[in-house]
Design a protein around this motif. Sequence first.
Motif, PDB file in Angstrom:
ATOM      1  N   TYR A 119       0.807  -1.224   0.000  1.00 45.64           N
ATOM      2  CA  TYR A 119       0.000   0.000   0.000  1.00 45.64           C
ATOM      3  C   TYR A 119       0.849   1.288   0.000  1.00 45.64           C
ATOM      4  O   TYR A 119       0.583   2.192  -0.803  1.00 45.64           O
ATOM      5  CB  TYR A 119      -0.977  -0.030   1.180  1.00 45.64           C
ATOM      6  N   PRO A 120       1.871   1.398   0.874  1.00 47.26           N
ATOM      7  CA  PRO A 120       2.684   2.628   0.838  1.00 47.26           C
ATOM      8  C   PRO A 120       3.358   2.849  -0.511  1.00 47.26           C
ATOM      9  O   PRO A 120       3.596   3.995  -0.908  1.00 47.26           O
ATOM     10  CB  PRO A 120       3.732   2.390   1.931  1.00 47.26           C
ATOM     11  N   VAL A 123       0.738   4.385  -2.655  1.00 48.21           N
ATOM     12  CA  VAL A 123       0.582   5.793  -2.266  1.00 48.21           C
ATOM     13  C   VAL A 123       1.637   6.645  -2.957  1.00 48.21           C
ATOM     14  O   VAL A 123       1.379   7.782  -3.355  1.00 48.21           O
ATOM     15  CB  VAL A 123       0.709   5.930  -0.725  1.00 48.21           C
ATOM     16  N   ASN A 124       2.816   6.068  -3.130  1.00 48.99           N
ATOM     17  CA  ASN A 124       3.904   6.824  -3.729  1.00 48.99           C
ATOM     18  C   ASN A 124       4.031   6.599  -5.236  1.00 48.99           C
ATOM     19  O   ASN A 124       5.121   6.690  -5.799  1.00 48.99           O
ATOM     20  CB  ASN A 124       5.207   6.497  -3.011  1.00 48.99           C
TER      21      ASN A 124
ATOM     22  N   ILE B 175       4.526   7.590   5.438  1.00 47.45           N
ATOM     23  CA  ILE B 175       4.556   7.021   4.093  1.00 47.45           C
ATOM     24  C   ILE B 175       4.082   8.026   3.043  1.00 47.45           C
ATOM     25  O   ILE B 175       3.992   7.688   1.865  1.00 47.45           O
ATOM     26  CB  ILE B 175       3.726   5.724   3.989  1.00 47.45           C
ATOM     27  N   GLY B 176       3.768   9.258   3.473  1.00 49.01           N
ATOM     28  CA  GLY B 176       3.507  10.318   2.508  1.00 49.01           C
ATOM     29  C   GLY B 176       2.053  10.524   2.145  1.00 49.01           C
ATOM     30  O   GLY B 176       1.754  11.041   1.079  1.00 49.01           O
ATOM     31  N   LEU B 177       1.129  10.126   3.041  1.00 49.50           N
ATOM     32  CA  LEU B 177      -0.287  10.333   2.738  1.00 49.50           C
ATOM     33  C   LEU B 177      -0.640  11.814   2.808  1.00 49.50           C
ATOM     34  O   LEU B 177      -0.179  12.526   3.701  1.00 49.50           O
ATOM     35  CB  LEU B 177      -1.156   9.578   3.753  1.00 49.50           C
ATOM     36  N   ARG B 181      -6.190  11.765   2.229  1.00 51.32           N
ATOM     37  CA  ARG B 181      -6.064  10.301   2.245  1.00 51.32           C
ATOM     38  C   ARG B 181      -5.793   9.777   3.647  1.00 51.32           C
ATOM     39  O   ARG B 181      -6.121   8.628   3.963  1.00 51.32           O
ATOM     40  CB  ARG B 181      -4.955   9.851   1.293  1.00 51.32           C
TER      41      ARG B 181
END
Lengths: 281, 276
Positions: A119-120, A123-124, B175-177, B181
């Motif tokens: 998932y991360p 996201v990226n 993680i950059g949300l 989000r």
Amino acid sequence: MSAPPTPATSPHAAGAATPGPLLRVEHVQLGYWVDDGFAVAVADATFAVQPRERIVVIGPSGCGKSTLLKAIAGFVPLVSGTISLAGRTSLSPGPDRAVVFQEFDQLFPWRTVLDNVAYPLRVNGRRRAAAAASAREYLELTGLTPAADRYPHQLSGGMKQRVAIARALALEPAVLLMDEPFGSLDAITRARLQRELRAILDRTRTTLLFVTHSIDEALVLGERVVVLAGAPSSVREIADVRDVGPADSPDYAAMRVHLRGLLQIEHEGADADGAEHDGFV
Amino acid sequence: MASSSAAVPRRPRGALLRWGRLPAWLRFSLLLAALIGLWQAYVSISDVNPLLFSSPRDVGEAFYDGWKDGSLAETTWTTLQILAEGIGIGILVAIALNVFATLTQIGEDLLALLTAILNPLPGVAVLPLAILWFGLNTRALLFVIANAAAWPIAINISTGFKTVNQTIVAVGRNIGLSQRRLVTDVLAPAALPYAITGLKTAWAFGWRTVIAAELVFGVAGGEGGLGTFINNAKLYLLIPQVFAGLVTIAILGVLFEAVFRVLERRTIVRWGMKTS
């Protein structure tokens, strides 16, 4: 992509190309508000992390070492000083400084092990298939392939920490930040995960900043050890521990005694019994 | 201390016919059958006035006829439709208030104050005012149901957001949300156990409220749901129909419980966020 990727191919590793330190911590002061005013936790922290280096920050409970790591991660504002990553300052939280926390509940309970890692990546900006493929590689690397489809609540504490490590590594961070990730584990699991982490980092060559209060953990994992002590704390020494050898060597024992001295720990005999697996033994 | 020769503890058993070993559905079916049997026996033996109390046989017939000729189906559908709409409005109000509360301090205070005042108020208590404001129509019912549903949902979502484990929020940021989000992908699922609890309470409150309100409407000659069906049946002394309406309400209650259980098993129980 083939596992394991090296930082040179990593999207976040711009600093690796330029000579000099990747991460600089300069005269950083940190503190927090309490009822009747501002308490300084870290008075002055200065050190630099070279690309692909493994740095362990060690200090007694309450010395501000975790706060320092959170400041590097971008969670805690600095009172003064600068932290720069590959020349960038004013860092907000981001995957170029992926963090592994101490708490077992750092995984998303509603995602499977595989999805916690994949998932991360999505996201990226990674596509679903590419993210899953990459996640599988890192699960393989951390020995989690058989658990890929389980949910976090079905895992032991050690397994959960492995997932957190896999998730952080998969993000291919410029610096991997670890905040006492093995602090809540039993001694046997902790020793095993320390050995495994060292082997994994030997392959990925990820730059590491690891915070702990255990001298042995620092000597097993670190190449250099930043000793943080005092209240408010400051950097007492930056010790090179690359050549101390295995745990039964005289150099190792000498370094241990030296670090204990820096941390102002009482003589061995004065220590409480049974503290062998934890703390400053 | 158990010695090595200690016997394996015996599995506890029900005294009667190893009752505890029977599968759950059979145990409950047998119990239900026994209760209906007792009911039938009471009516047959006691000669109770059929205008006061119906036999399960008559109720069964009325129930069957009611579903066959569509009168029960129609009224049930009317009630469920209004209930769904009312709870839907309640959910929207609850979400809007929580968004406002997350964004501003005054919103947070407003939410705390409104829930403190309005949550303890039984939903049906505002019915007289609703009738005064909206008249004897669906809008008055919607208002009452939405009011009954909004507050338990609002309270639970708010508690859910407040008690989200801070470590996974930190992970989400790490993680950059994006902020948006972080809410949809981390806070919302993390608060799901509370949201489901709120929804269950809202359903229970709304269900009671709509039936009670319809009973009042029935008296006043408004349009018909299940409550109206029961009230009309009483007016015409069709007592088996009154019972059939009650049985329908009970069955629907059990069905919705089951739906919620399935929903929970597939989400928060599966994820270890709630023990079944």
